[in-house]
Design a protein around this motif. Structure first.
Motif, PDB file in Angstrom:
ATOM      1  N   ILE A 275      15.723  77.908 117.103  1.00 22.03           N
ATOM      2  CA  ILE A 275      15.343  79.101 117.874  1.00 22.03           C
ATOM      3  C   ILE A 275      14.122  78.815 118.739  1.00 22.03           C
ATOM      4  CG2 ILE A 275      14.443  81.450 117.675  1.00 22.03           C
ATOM      5  CD1 ILE A 275      16.193  81.750 115.150  1.00 22.03           C
ATOM      6  N   ASN A 276      13.122  78.171 118.151  1.00 20.81           N
ATOM      7  CA  ASN A 276      11.907  77.850 118.911  1.00 20.81           C
ATOM      8  C   ASN A 276      12.188  76.898 120.065  1.00 20.81           C
ATOM      9  OD1 ASN A 276      10.350  79.467 117.277  1.00 20.81           O
ATOM     10  ND2 ASN A 276       9.706  77.808 115.928  1.00 20.81           N
ATOM     11  N   LEU A 277      13.092  75.934 119.820  1.00 21.28           N
ATOM     12  CA  LEU A 277      13.415  74.961 120.871  1.00 21.28           C
ATOM     13  C   LEU A 277      14.129  75.637 122.038  1.00 21.28           C
ATOM     14  CD1 LEU A 277      13.468  72.080 121.914  1.00 21.28           C
ATOM     15  CD2 LEU A 277      15.546  71.680 120.577  1.00 21.28           C
ATOM     16  N   TYR A 278      15.085  76.511 121.729  1.00 11.70           N
ATOM     17  CA  TYR A 278      15.804  77.208 122.794  1.00 11.70           C
ATOM     18  C   TYR A 278      14.872  78.099 123.598  1.00 11.70           C
ATOM     19  CZ  TYR A 278      20.600  75.739 121.906  1.00 11.70           C
ATOM     20  OH  TYR A 278      21.760  75.003 121.807  1.00 11.70           O
ATOM     21  N   ILE A 279      13.933  78.738 122.891  1.00 10.63           N
ATOM     22  CA  ILE A 279      12.956  79.571 123.596  1.00 10.63           C
ATOM     23  C   ILE A 279      12.062  78.690 124.472  1.00 10.63           C
ATOM     24  CG2 ILE A 279      10.926  81.049 123.281  1.00 10.63           C
ATOM     25  CD1 ILE A 279      12.300  82.159 120.769  1.00 10.63           C
ATOM     26  N   GLN A 280      11.645  77.553 123.942  1.00 13.41           N
ATOM     27  CA  GLN A 280      10.804  76.627 124.704  1.00 13.41           C
ATOM     28  C   GLN A 280      11.512  76.127 125.950  1.00 13.41           C
ATOM     29  OE1 GLN A 280       9.349  73.233 122.420  1.00 13.41           O
ATOM     30  NE2 GLN A 280       9.344  71.952 124.235  1.00 13.41           N
ATOM     31  N   LEU A 281      12.811  75.857 125.824  1.00 13.28           N
ATOM     32  CA  LEU A 281      13.597  75.348 126.949  1.00 13.28           C
ATOM     33  C   LEU A 281      14.080  76.471 127.866  1.00 13.28           C
ATOM     34  CD1 LEU A 281      15.753  72.682 125.074  1.00 13.28           C
ATOM     35  CD2 LEU A 281      13.719  72.289 126.461  1.00 13.28           C
ATOM     36  N   LYS A 282      13.728  77.710 127.509  1.00 12.38           N
ATOM     37  CA  LYS A 282      14.125  78.894 128.273  1.00 12.38           C
ATOM     38  C   LYS A 282      15.639  79.022 128.352  1.00 12.38           C
ATOM     39  CE  LYS A 282       9.855  79.026 130.978  1.00 12.38           C
ATOM     40  NZ  LYS A 282       9.220  79.036 132.319  1.00 12.38           N
ATOM     41  N   GLU A 283      16.273  78.639 127.262  1.00  9.67           N
ATOM     42  CA  GLU A 283      17.719  78.815 127.144  1.00  9.67           C
ATOM     43  C   GLU A 283      17.984  80.021 126.254  1.00  9.67           C
ATOM     44  OE1 GLU A 283      20.015  75.386 126.105  1.00  9.67           O
ATOM     45  OE2 GLU A 283      18.597  74.001 127.037  1.00  9.67           O
ATOM     46  N   ASP A 284      19.171  80.575 126.364  1.00 11.19           N
ATOM     47  CA  ASP A 284      19.537  81.748 125.575  1.00 11.19           C
ATOM     48  C   ASP A 284      19.724  81.335 124.118  1.00 11.19           C
ATOM     49  OD1 ASP A 284      20.460  84.030 124.487  1.00 11.19           O
ATOM     50  OD2 ASP A 284      22.233  84.238 125.770  1.00 11.19           O
ATOM     51  N   PRO A 285      18.858  81.828 123.219  1.00 10.33           N
ATOM     52  CA  PRO A 285      18.995  81.455 121.805  1.00 10.33           C
ATOM     53  C   PRO A 285      20.342  81.854 121.206  1.00 10.33           C
ATOM     54  CG  PRO A 285      16.841  82.441 122.218  1.00 10.33           C
ATOM     55  CD  PRO A 285      17.675  82.668 123.445  1.00 10.33           C
ATOM     56  N   LYS A 286      21.056  82.792 121.853  1.00  9.68           N
ATOM     57  CA  LYS A 286      22.368  83.179 121.330  1.00  9.68           C
ATOM     58  C   LYS A 286      23.354  82.007 121.355  1.00  9.68           C
ATOM     59  CE  LYS A 286      22.254  88.146 122.312  1.00  9.68           C
ATOM     60  NZ  LYS A 286      22.925  89.276 123.002  1.00  9.68           N
ATOM     61  N   SER A 304      28.514  82.610 103.921  1.00 10.56           N
ATOM     62  CA  SER A 304      27.174  82.132 104.235  1.00 10.56           C
ATOM     63  C   SER A 304      27.019  81.804 105.715  1.00 10.56           C
ATOM     64  CB  SER A 304      26.830  80.903 103.393  1.00 10.56           C
ATOM     65  OG  SER A 304      27.624  79.792 103.752  1.00 10.56           O
ATOM     66  N   LEU A 305      28.122  81.426 106.390  1.00  6.30           N
ATOM     67  CA  LEU A 305      28.042  81.115 107.814  1.00  6.30           C
ATOM     68  C   LEU A 305      27.700  82.367 108.624  1.00  6.30           C
ATOM     69  CD1 LEU A 305      31.105  78.702 108.137  1.00  6.30           C
ATOM     70  CD2 LEU A 305      28.688  78.105 107.965  1.00  6.30           C
ATOM     71  N   TYR A 306      28.219  83.501 108.194  1.00  2.49           N
ATOM     72  CA  TYR A 306      27.909  84.750 108.894  1.00  2.49           C
ATOM     73  C   TYR A 306      26.501  85.238 108.525  1.00  2.49           C
ATOM     74  CZ  TYR A 306      32.720  84.774 110.418  1.00  2.49           C
ATOM     75  OH  TYR A 306      33.905  84.420 111.011  1.00  2.49           O
ATOM     76  N   TYR A 307      26.097  84.952 107.308  1.00  4.79           N
ATOM     77  CA  TYR A 307      24.719  85.267 106.918  1.00  4.79           C
ATOM     78  C   TYR A 307      23.731  84.494 107.798  1.00  4.79           C
ATOM     79  CZ  TYR A 307      20.406  85.066 104.168  1.00  4.79           C
ATOM     80  OH  TYR A 307      19.089  85.097 103.772  1.00  4.79           O
ATOM     81  N   VAL A 308      24.031  83.219 108.029  1.00 11.12           N
ATOM     82  CA  VAL A 308      23.179  82.403 108.888  1.00 11.12           C
ATOM     83  C   VAL A 308      23.178  82.947 110.318  1.00 11.12           C
ATOM     84  CG1 VAL A 308      22.928  80.124 109.938  1.00 11.12           C
ATOM     85  CG2 VAL A 308      23.411  80.323 107.499  1.00 11.12           C
ATOM     86  N   GLU A 309      24.366  83.334 110.799  1.00  8.52           N
ATOM     87  CA  GLU A 309      24.451  83.919 112.136  1.00  8.52           C
ATOM     88  C   GLU A 309      23.580  85.168 112.223  1.00  8.52           C
ATOM     89  OE1 GLU A 309      27.747  86.103 115.037  1.00  8.52           O
ATOM     90  OE2 GLU A 309      28.435  84.732 113.466  1.00  8.52           O
ATOM     91  N   GLY A 310      23.619  85.982 111.162  1.00 12.80           N
ATOM     92  CA  GLY A 310      22.782  87.166 111.140  1.00 12.80           C
ATOM     93  C   GLY A 310      21.302  86.819 111.198  1.00 12.80           C
ATOM     94  N   ASN A 311      20.908  85.755 110.492  1.00  9.27           N
ATOM     95  CA  ASN A 311      19.507  85.318 110.522  1.00  9.27           C
ATOM     96  C   ASN A 311      19.086  84.892 111.928  1.00  9.27           C
ATOM     97  OD1 ASN A 311      19.327  85.780 107.804  1.00  9.27           O
ATOM     98  ND2 ASN A 311      19.462  83.635 107.203  1.00  9.27           N
ATOM     99  N   ILE A 312      19.985  84.174 112.598  1.00  6.15           N
ATOM    100  CA  ILE A 312      19.678  83.718 113.961  1.00  6.15           C
ATOM    101  C   ILE A 312      19.489  84.915 114.895  1.00  6.15           C
ATOM    102  CG2 ILE A 312      20.582  82.485 115.977  1.00  6.15           C
ATOM    103  CD1 ILE A 312      22.065  80.647 113.980  1.00  6.15           C
ATOM    104  N   LEU A 313      20.429  85.850 114.831  1.00  5.08           N
ATOM    105  CA  LEU A 313      20.371  87.005 115.727  1.00  5.08           C
ATOM    106  C   LEU A 313      19.189  87.915 115.383  1.00  5.08           C
ATOM    107  CD1 LEU A 313      24.188  87.802 115.947  1.00  5.08           C
ATOM    108  CD2 LEU A 313      22.749  86.661 117.648  1.00  5.08           C
ATOM    109  N   THR A 314      18.861  88.009 114.100  1.00  4.36           N
ATOM    110  CA  THR A 314      17.678  88.786 113.712  1.00  4.36           C
ATOM    111  C   THR A 314      16.424  88.146 114.284  1.00  4.36           C
ATOM    112  OG1 THR A 314      18.714  89.524 111.653  1.00  4.36           O
ATOM    113  CG2 THR A 314      16.328  89.685 111.776  1.00  4.36           C
ATOM    114  N   GLY A 315      16.385  86.811 114.245  1.00  2.32           N
ATOM    115  CA  GLY A 315      15.221  86.087 114.747  1.00  2.32           C
ATOM    116  C   GLY A 315      14.954  86.336 116.222  1.00  2.32           C
TER     117      GLY A 315
END
Length: 436
Positions: A275-286, A304-315
């Motif tokens: 997430i931090n890298l995508y933000i740093q590169l100004k790319e869409d974290p989605k 668990s894969l959807y749980y991880v997806e939820g964590n990413i989108l929450t972030g």
């Protein structure tokens, strides 16, 4: 200095406690004699002289600390040491307080409970690294036909000595020295016929090197971890991404994280770094979510894969998308407690975001503020059923405790909203209180 070294189950003490310390001259004399025998054209063709040379080098290493043994109390130490310290002082290392006693050949450090935690030799019996020479001597003995068991035992003991000294160097804040010593422990464990490669030493070499700013060496040993099949549950990929970023190689950093995400989709370090890298590169974290698509295709029924997806989108504060992902995880497996935990946590993060929005409103925006307060209360109320279900279904005691603690806090915040919330607070306050 953050202490995240992986622990190694060492023998309580590989030192020979209460042994007689020999003079440095006698130690050197024994080495000279053993070297002469091993280097003799005729005698050195057999393994025994090389084994004895290895033993002589190890004795040179252990001689200054022959009367020291970690874990003993001060009273026992005073009887064993054979000398009084020249000075005693209190020192703080990595947030821990120790009593440091200075002896003629070593500094010893006692915990506040009075146990010898570690020691550092300040006056070795010989110059250089006798353990490194011992490893070479034992390796030569094995080449000449020494018994595998005997050489293996000797090498594993040397690994322990190196590891012990590396921990001491790390505790004293000398990261460069700790890196070298962990590296020597790792390499010794890979010396034939060693029966056990010390992956902890390999990892710790990389970890201390990275913390010392030596990213080339860190990358070398983190990659060696991967070669050995050791990933620290995915954290090695996150660490390699940090090394790549230190070299300003964002492409390599992204690839390390993408590889790690495929194998360890729920590793928090990988997710945070991505997430931090995508933000740093100004790319869409989605876009990170698309990295999970391959795993989803292979394991469509893995919640668990959807749980991880939820964590990413929450972030990235895509709360609507995160809610769908968490609920998908719960739909796939109604007994998957993490889906409910994720949803409850999402509502709390949304509540925190709403509080920020409310605080940013103009002072005279009364209606807007009241509307935000209603949204805040609704977010808290929405968290309740998710955490309640998590608490009811959780098999992991730590997760169950976390859900109870959140419920206590949420019910407390809502206690004026009705008797049910007040009762909920009293229930979980009692539960959490008994666990504290």
């Amino acid at each position: 200095m953050k202490r995240i070294l992986l622990a190694l189950a060492l023998v309580a003490s590989v030192q020979v406690a209460n042994a007689q310390i020999k003079s440095d001259a006698d130690i050197q004399k024994a080495i000279d004699k053993a070297e002469a025998t091993a280097n003799d054209a005729k005698k050195g063709a057999k393994p025994a002289p090389w084994q004895k040379l290895g033993e002589a080098y190890v004795k040179a290493y252990t001689n200054p600390s022959a009367n020291l043994s970690t874990g003993i109390d001060k009273q026992t130490f005073a009887l064993m040491a054979g000398e009084k310290p020249s000075s005693v002082e209190t020192v703080t290392l990595d947030g821990q307080t120790y009593e440091k006693q200075v002896l003629s050949r070593a500094n010893v450090y006692f915990t506040q409970a009075g146990q010898l935690a570690f020691f550092e030799v300040t006056k070795p019996s010989v110059s250089g690294d006798p353990l490194e020479k011992a490893v070479k001597a034992y390796a030569k003995a094995f080449q000449l036909g020494a018994k595998e068991k005997d050489v293996d035992t000797a090498l594993q003991n040397i690994v322990g000595y190196y590891y012990q000294d590396a921990i001491t160097a790390y505790s004293l804040g000398n990261l460069a020295k700790a890196t070298d010593l962990f590296g020597k422990a790792a390499e010794t464990s890979m010396t034939p016929p060693s029966s056990k490669i010390d992956t902890n030493a390999v990892y710790n070499t990389a970890f201390t090197a990275a913390n010392a700013g030596n990213f080339d060496r860190a990358k070398q040993y983190y990659n060696k971890c991967l070669d050995l099949g050791y990933t620290a549950e995915g954290s090695v990929y996150a660490a390699l991404s940090n090394c790549a970023l230190a070299d300003k190689d964002t492409t390599a950093a992204k690839q390390y994280l993408a590889d790690g995400l495929q194998k360890y989709p729920d590793n928090p370090s990988i997710l945070t770094n991505l997430i931090n890298l995508y933000i740093q590169l100004k790319e869409d974290p989605k876009k990170i979510v698309s990295l999970l698509d391959e795993a989803k295709a292979q394991m469509p029924d893995n919640p668990s894969l959807y749980y991880v997806e939820g964590n990413i989108l929450t972030g990235i504060k895509d709360f609507d998308g995160a809610l769908k992902a968490y609920r998908k995880a719960s739909e796939i497996d109604p007994n998957y407690e993490w889906g409910y935990y994720g949803e409850g946590s999402l509502w709390l993060q949304k509540q925190a975001a709403l509080v920020e929005e409310a605080n940013a409103l103009p002072v005279n925006a009364y209606k807007e503020y009241d509307a935000k307060m209603e949204e805040i209360a609704q977010a808290l109320k929405s968290a309740v059923p998710a955490f309640e279900t998590c608490y009811a279904k959780a098999k992991d005691e730590a997760l169950k405790g976390a859900a109870a603690d959140f419920l206590k806090r949420v019910y407390f915040a809502l206690r004026n909203e009705g008797d049910e919330y007040k009762a909920g607070y009293e229930k979980y306050n009692a539960i959490v209180g008994t666990n504290e």
